[in-house]
Design a protein around this motif. Sequence first.
Motif, PDB file in Angstrom:
ATOM      1  N   GLU A  72       0.792  -1.221   0.000  1.00 29.76           N
ATOM      2  CA  GLU A  72       0.000   0.000   0.000  1.00 29.76           C
ATOM      3  C   GLU A  72       0.835   1.288   0.000  1.00 29.76           C
ATOM      4  OE1 GLU A  72      -2.131  -3.422   1.267  1.00 29.76           O
ATOM      5  OE2 GLU A  72      -0.374  -2.510   2.232  1.00 29.76           O
ATOM      6  N   ASP A  73       1.988   1.271   0.644  1.00 33.37           N
ATOM      7  CA  ASP A  73       2.701   2.520   0.912  1.00 33.37           C
ATOM      8  C   ASP A  73       4.011   2.630   0.144  1.00 33.37           C
ATOM      9  OD1 ASP A  73       1.512   1.761   4.057  1.00 33.37           O
ATOM     10  OD2 ASP A  73       0.917   3.603   3.016  1.00 33.37           O
ATOM     11  N   PHE A  74       4.295   3.838  -0.336  1.00 37.58           N
ATOM     12  CA  PHE A  74       5.522   4.070  -1.099  1.00 37.58           C
ATOM     13  C   PHE A  74       5.999   5.496  -0.809  1.00 37.58           C
ATOM     14  CE2 PHE A  74       8.736   3.083  -3.882  1.00 37.58           C
ATOM     15  CZ  PHE A  74       8.735   3.744  -5.102  1.00 37.58           C
ATOM     16  N   PRO A  75       6.632   5.714   0.341  1.00 36.23           N
ATOM     17  CA  PRO A  75       7.084   7.066   0.688  1.00 36.23           C
ATOM     18  C   PRO A  75       8.340   7.490  -0.079  1.00 36.23           C
ATOM     19  CG  PRO A  75       7.698   5.499   2.397  1.00 36.23           C
ATOM     20  CD  PRO A  75       6.876   4.734   1.404  1.00 36.23           C
ATOM     21  N   LEU A  76       8.432   8.786  -0.312  1.00 38.19           N
ATOM     22  CA  LEU A  76       9.593   9.382  -0.987  1.00 38.19           C
ATOM     23  C   LEU A  76      10.295  10.303   0.005  1.00 38.19           C
ATOM     24  CD1 LEU A  76      11.109   9.949  -3.757  1.00 38.19           C
ATOM     25  CD2 LEU A  76       9.630  11.970  -3.923  1.00 38.19           C
ATOM     26  N   ARG A  77      11.575  10.068   0.214  1.00 35.60           N
ATOM     27  CA  ARG A  77      12.334  10.886   1.160  1.00 35.60           C
ATOM     28  C   ARG A  77      13.305  11.805   0.436  1.00 35.60           C
ATOM     29  NH1 ARG A  77      11.650   6.230   3.928  1.00 35.60           N
ATOM     30  NH2 ARG A  77      13.393   5.193   2.926  1.00 35.60           N
ATOM     31  N   LEU A  78      13.238  13.082   0.825  1.00 31.93           N
ATOM     32  CA  LEU A  78      14.234  14.036   0.370  1.00 31.93           C
ATOM     33  C   LEU A  78      15.296  14.115   1.444  1.00 31.93           C
ATOM     34  CD1 LEU A  78      11.592  14.868  -1.227  1.00 31.93           C
ATOM     35  CD2 LEU A  78      12.648  17.127  -1.403  1.00 31.93           C
ATOM     36  N   LEU A  79      16.510  13.843   1.087  1.00 29.58           N
ATOM     37  CA  LEU A  79      17.569  13.686   2.075  1.00 29.58           C
ATOM     38  C   LEU A  79      18.084  15.022   2.591  1.00 29.58           C
ATOM     39  CD1 LEU A  79      19.431  10.902   0.078  1.00 29.58           C
ATOM     40  CD2 LEU A  79      17.700  10.619   1.858  1.00 29.58           C
TER      41      LEU A  79
END
Lengths: 110, 108
Positions: A72-79
């Motif tokens: 269900e989940d697909f987070p995007l991280r900006l470092l």
Amino acid sequence: NAGVTQTPKFQVLKTGQSMTLQCAQDMNHEYMSWYRQDPGMGLRLIHYSVGAGITDQGEVPNGYNVSRSTTEDFPLRLLSAAPSQTSVYFCASKGPPGYTFGSGTRLTVV
Amino acid sequence: RKEVEQDPGPFNVPEGATVAFNCTYSNSASQSFFWYRQDCRKEPKLLMSVYSSGNEDGRFTAQLNRASQYISLLIRDSKLSDSATYLCVASGAGKSTFGDGTTLTVKP
């Protein structure tokens, strides 16, 4: 049936800050992806996933990380945010007949 | 050269006009094709899939020419509400490539 839900809708970051854009889908799609769209431009693929535990880089992956612990989940991280990352970010999942997009996150990095 | 190329326009047409957009793709491994519509500051939404034999959905007709590697979208009897950006997509081998879009403005 919510489809693809993205949060937040708007975000302002200072250069160097980190944050996570959230994406969730309730259609049980295996394939999910993140795009960025700059003004007057097309969609550019950042990262994608073909299923839980599997991720891969797209066209413009630098400065971004992803993980896929559940379907269900697909987070995007900006470092470490940079002004060049100012853009509109769309999460999408793919199932028949095509892509379903979230409503987008408008990110400004100052 | 981009993998999927579209004429960016803008196309400015009067209501009731017929307008056609073309899109070329360079990856011969592409197997499925789509047209998406994107309204200003909104997410893209699927307009229609494109089948080899051509397909129609109301006022919209999509065609595929595999030999020349292009797809087209024809809009008949244009409405004000058709004003948007139209994106073509070529998919194959687990990868999808979006064109940059063609902007259509329908005027009264």
